[in-house]
Scaffold this motif. Structure first.
Motif, PDB file in Angstrom:
ATOM      1  N   GLU A 122       0.829  -1.215   0.000  1.00  0.00           N
ATOM      2  CA  GLU A 122       0.000   0.000   0.000  1.00  0.00           C
ATOM      3  C   GLU A 122       0.859   1.258   0.000  1.00  0.00           C
ATOM      4  N   GLN A 123       1.895   1.306   0.838  1.00  0.00           N
ATOM      5  CA  GLN A 123       2.766   2.472   0.902  1.00  0.00           C
ATOM      6  C   GLN A 123       3.592   2.609  -0.387  1.00  0.00           C
ATOM      7  N   ARG A 126       1.456   4.217  -2.934  1.00  0.00           N
ATOM      8  CA  ARG A 126       1.349   5.667  -2.747  1.00  0.00           C
ATOM      9  C   ARG A 126       2.579   6.379  -3.308  1.00  0.00           C
TER      10      ARG A 126
END
Length: 156
Positions: A122-123, A126
């Motif tokens: 997820e990071q 981003r």
């Protein structure tokens, strides 16, 4: 430096609208208005008088406007004093500043993506989105700068 009738209100509009839109203090917007409307380059003392501002404030605002590509500081031939004026190519300078900012943020995004390879998906996603955004913005702004520079030179 006395302002012509109606210039006071216009300069206040610059302070309110340009300042807010650019994320600048209102004084920077007012300073841009004074310099844009001035018929001649102004000394720091003349700017202080026109803005009813302290020397420090006038100096800080001119530095901000120089950094943003719309104002230049120079010495006129035979003078020992610096003066400030609205750049003839101010809008090219403004756009060039935006390109520079986006290039710096693209470099940050690229470095963050490399350094964040160990992060959870997820990071990493981003960071990839951040990089993709700044790739897109930088490419688009560079194309706009090329096109606007061409138009500003009178080329069609």
């Amino acid at each position: 430096m006395a302002l012509a009738a109606g210039e006071d209100a216009l300069i206040e509009d610059f302070g309110l609208h340009i300042g807010r839109a650019m994320g600048w203090p209102p004084m920077a917007g007012r300073t841009s208005g004074v310099l844009m409307l001035s018929e001649k380059p102004l000394t720091l003392a003349e700017l202080q008088e026109a803005l009813d501002a302290s020397k420090g404030s006038a100096s800080e605002m001119t530095r901000l406007l120089i950094d943003n590509g719309v104002v230049e500081r120079f010495k006129e031939p035979g003078s020992r004093q610096f003066v400030f004026r609205w750049r003839d190519d101010a809008w090219v300078g403004c756009l060039q500043h935006q390109v520079t900012v986006n290039r710096e943020l693209l470099e940050l995004a690229e470095n963050a993506q490399v350094r964040g390879k160990h992060l959870p998906a997820e990071q990493r996603g981003r960071l990839r989105q951040m990089r993709d955004y700044y790739v897109f913005m930088t490419e688009q702004l560079e194309a706009l700068l090329t096109e606007y520079t061409r138009l500003a030179k009178g080329e069609r």
